[in-house]
Design a protein around this motif. Sequence first.
Motif, PDB file in Angstrom:
ATOM      1  N   THR A 190      57.181  46.416  57.794  1.00  0.00           N
ATOM      2  CA  THR A 190      57.793  45.419  58.691  1.00  0.00           C
ATOM      3  C   THR A 190      59.072  45.928  59.365  1.00  0.00           C
ATOM      4  O   THR A 190      59.274  45.732  60.560  1.00  0.00           O
ATOM      5  N   LEU A 191      59.934  46.586  58.574  1.00  0.00           N
ATOM      6  CA  LEU A 191      61.219  47.040  59.121  1.00  0.00           C
ATOM      7  C   LEU A 191      61.057  48.255  60.032  1.00  0.00           C
ATOM      8  O   LEU A 191      62.012  48.696  60.656  1.00  0.00           O
ATOM      9  N   TYR A 192      59.856  48.816  60.090  1.00  0.00           N
ATOM     10  CA  TYR A 192      59.608  50.016  60.890  1.00  0.00           C
ATOM     11  C   TYR A 192      58.717  49.738  62.091  1.00  0.00           C
ATOM     12  O   TYR A 192      58.254  50.656  62.754  1.00  0.00           O
TER      13      TYR A 192
ATOM     14  N   ARG B  58      57.046  44.222  50.105  1.00  0.00           N
ATOM     15  CA  ARG B  58      57.825  45.055  49.186  1.00  0.00           C
ATOM     16  C   ARG B  58      57.402  46.518  49.303  1.00  0.00           C
ATOM     17  O   ARG B  58      56.211  46.817  49.284  1.00  0.00           O
ATOM     18  N   THR B  59      58.364  47.408  49.443  1.00  0.00           N
ATOM     19  CA  THR B  59      58.079  48.828  49.321  1.00  0.00           C
ATOM     20  C   THR B  59      58.378  49.230  47.895  1.00  0.00           C
ATOM     21  O   THR B  59      59.462  48.974  47.385  1.00  0.00           O
TER      22      THR B  59
ATOM     23  N   VAL C 242      58.243  55.350  56.958  1.00  0.00           N
ATOM     24  CA  VAL C 242      58.775  54.846  55.677  1.00  0.00           C
ATOM     25  C   VAL C 242      58.762  55.986  54.655  1.00  0.00           C
ATOM     26  O   VAL C 242      59.769  56.270  54.001  1.00  0.00           O
TER      27      VAL C 242
ATOM     28  N   LEU D 215      59.944  45.259  67.663  1.00  0.00           N
ATOM     29  CA  LEU D 215      60.897  44.168  67.439  1.00  0.00           C
ATOM     30  C   LEU D 215      61.811  43.970  68.645  1.00  0.00           C
ATOM     31  O   LEU D 215      62.178  42.866  68.982  1.00  0.00           O
TER      32      LEU D 215
ATOM     33  N   PRO E   5      57.010  38.677  67.211  1.00  0.00           N
ATOM     34  CA  PRO E   5      57.267  37.736  66.111  1.00  0.00           C
ATOM     35  C   PRO E   5      57.828  38.434  64.880  1.00  0.00           C
ATOM     36  O   PRO E   5      57.443  39.542  64.548  1.00  0.00           O
ATOM     37  N   LYS E   6      58.764  37.727  64.242  1.00  0.00           N
ATOM     38  CA  LYS E   6      59.319  38.228  62.992  1.00  0.00           C
ATOM     39  C   LYS E   6      58.293  38.066  61.884  1.00  0.00           C
ATOM     40  O   LYS E   6      57.660  37.032  61.766  1.00  0.00           O
ATOM     41  N   GLN E   7      58.148  39.094  61.106  1.00  0.00           N
ATOM     42  CA  GLN E   7      57.206  39.047  59.996  1.00  0.00           C
ATOM     43  C   GLN E   7      57.964  38.820  58.700  1.00  0.00           C
ATOM     44  O   GLN E   7      59.106  39.205  58.576  1.00  0.00           O
ATOM     45  N   GLU E   8      57.277  38.232  57.761  1.00  0.00           N
ATOM     46  CA  GLU E   8      57.853  38.153  56.419  1.00  0.00           C
ATOM     47  C   GLU E   8      57.885  39.559  55.834  1.00  0.00           C
ATOM     48  O   GLU E   8      56.948  40.332  56.021  1.00  0.00           O
ATOM     49  N   LEU E   9      58.969  39.890  55.159  1.00  0.00           N
ATOM     50  CA  LEU E   9      59.076  41.236  54.586  1.00  0.00           C
ATOM     51  C   LEU E   9      58.256  41.350  53.310  1.00  0.00           C
ATOM     52  O   LEU E   9      58.324  40.468  52.452  1.00  0.00           O
TER      53      LEU E   9
ATOM     54  N   LEU F 164      58.736  59.178  55.048  1.00  0.00           N
ATOM     55  CA  LEU F 164      59.689  60.258  55.356  1.00  0.00           C
ATOM     56  C   LEU F 164      61.117  59.858  54.974  1.00  0.00           C
ATOM     57  O   LEU F 164      61.939  60.710  54.634  1.00  0.00           O
ATOM     58  N   ASP F 165      61.408  58.559  55.018  1.00  0.00           N
ATOM     59  CA  ASP F 165      62.736  58.098  54.594  1.00  0.00           C
ATOM     60  C   ASP F 165      62.896  58.163  53.081  1.00  0.00           C
ATOM     61  O   ASP F 165      64.004  58.074  52.568  1.00  0.00           O
ATOM     62  N   TYR F 166      61.805  58.247  52.368  1.00  0.00           N
ATOM     63  CA  TYR F 166      61.882  58.307  50.905  1.00  0.00           C
ATOM     64  C   TYR F 166      61.862  59.734  50.374  1.00  0.00           C
ATOM     65  O   TYR F 166      62.082  59.967  49.196  1.00  0.00           O
TER      66      TYR F 166
END
Lengths: 315, 181
Positions: free
Chosen positions: B71-73, B88-89, B119, B77, B82-86, B121-123
């Motif tokens: 969602t955050l990626y 869990r990663t 996502v 946006l 539309p905003k999505q519910e987040l 790659l950020d981890y």
Amino acid sequence: MAPAFSHRHLLGLEGLSADDLTTVLDLSDRFLEVAERPIKKVPTLRGKTVINLFLEASTRTRTSFELAAKRLSADAVNISGAASSTVKGETLIDTAKNLDAMAPDVIVIRHAQAGSAAMLAPHTRAAIVNAGDGAHEHPTQGLLDASTIRAHKRRIEGLSVCICGDIANSRVARSNIFALRTLGAHVRVAGPRTLLPLGIEKMGVDVFDSLDQGIEGADVVMMLRIQMERQAGGRFPNAREYSRYFGLNARRLSRAKPDAIVMHPGPMNRGVEIDPTVADSGRAVILEQVARGVAVRMAVLYLLAGGKDADGHGQ
Amino acid sequence: MFTVRSVVLDEVAVSRVLRRMAYEIAERAGPNVYLVGIQTGGAHLAARMAKILAHDADPHGKPRLGAVDITLYRDDLYLGQPKQELGRTDLPESVDGQTVVLVDDVLYTGRTVRAAMDVLLDYGRARAIHLAVMVDRGNRELPIQPDFVGVRVPTGPNESVRVMLQERGETDQVVLREKVG
């Protein structure tokens, strides 16, 4: 399902529904995870601009908002009181109009006058977030306190929360009373009579002029800072006497429930409203409040700047 | 509104396809693969494949399991989508140096997979990232191709593919639907 939050600004917690509050709290829990990643940044608000207009001294809240914006990849610009044109005589509304001309998406404002955030809102296309307006409200503090309580107690409904200290000058107390009452907690306030505003009972709280009584059986004890800069100092004889009657020490804390947590919005006057042994004990969740502050502010920025709601509201 | 046009995979076929994909992953991606499902459908499928890998396909391997929420990626946006519910990663182990298989239920434009790779790659720096999808319905908007495919279903713009799963309280099946009205 999209989050249920259709407000354009966050000016206060008064009037927000339990659904609104729960939406922010649930989102905040998710955002906590971002701080634990190796790269503490997500691209969500890339290209958005957040202006932190802090016309009253603040380090923690401003830093928290700045980190929240940056962790969402928004561009954060800080304007402090000394650097703003208000010292050159410009009115707050003119400042808002000028900032608006630079097309920010969110303006976060801290101001010494109650109502300043609400006054700005009609003069800008940006979403306004109140980061503390005089003795009126500090909504993100109320939200981060609710988030911390919920994390420790797994619920808010039915809890007894005692807010103690300078209630009259405290925007934190007001925001907390609105949020905690809406979410179903029993709220008590305790403090010297001179620091309890007339008519506070109308906010649906129980009022005590003795901390020993107010704290009895509480699940949460929230201590407030004595705000010498807001003329609180003249309302009691001296800090030593205040500490004796309204300071939280281990003996007084033993009157609360055995698993009660201790909160403080900071900055603390150690030895005045809170004893160092309590502030540094395992019961205190003060640093967790700070950590949750960033997550709560990320959630607020996401809700106000990140796209539209399912029903089409948004920027 | 959608109406069901045909059943692409029934309950038995879903199970068979999952098993086949798990075996292929074990064979081509190695024994210690890190299965990472894309929330929510992909996460359910990854969990099922991890079970198959642990019990049957590769008794010597230790498949690891994680999930990513994109969602955050999302790349839309700023367009006011539309905003999505987040979701869990949840990556319980580091992805550094691991062979990761991203798992999703339906591959369509490729934008979800692009976000999921961001996502990851950020981890950390995975040794390799592969892609496994239950259904490839075509119509890509980004240059992304799956390494493991359950079934290919060419679709038109008025069609959609829905993967129904027990985990969502449904009977396992994949259906092709058509937009009506």
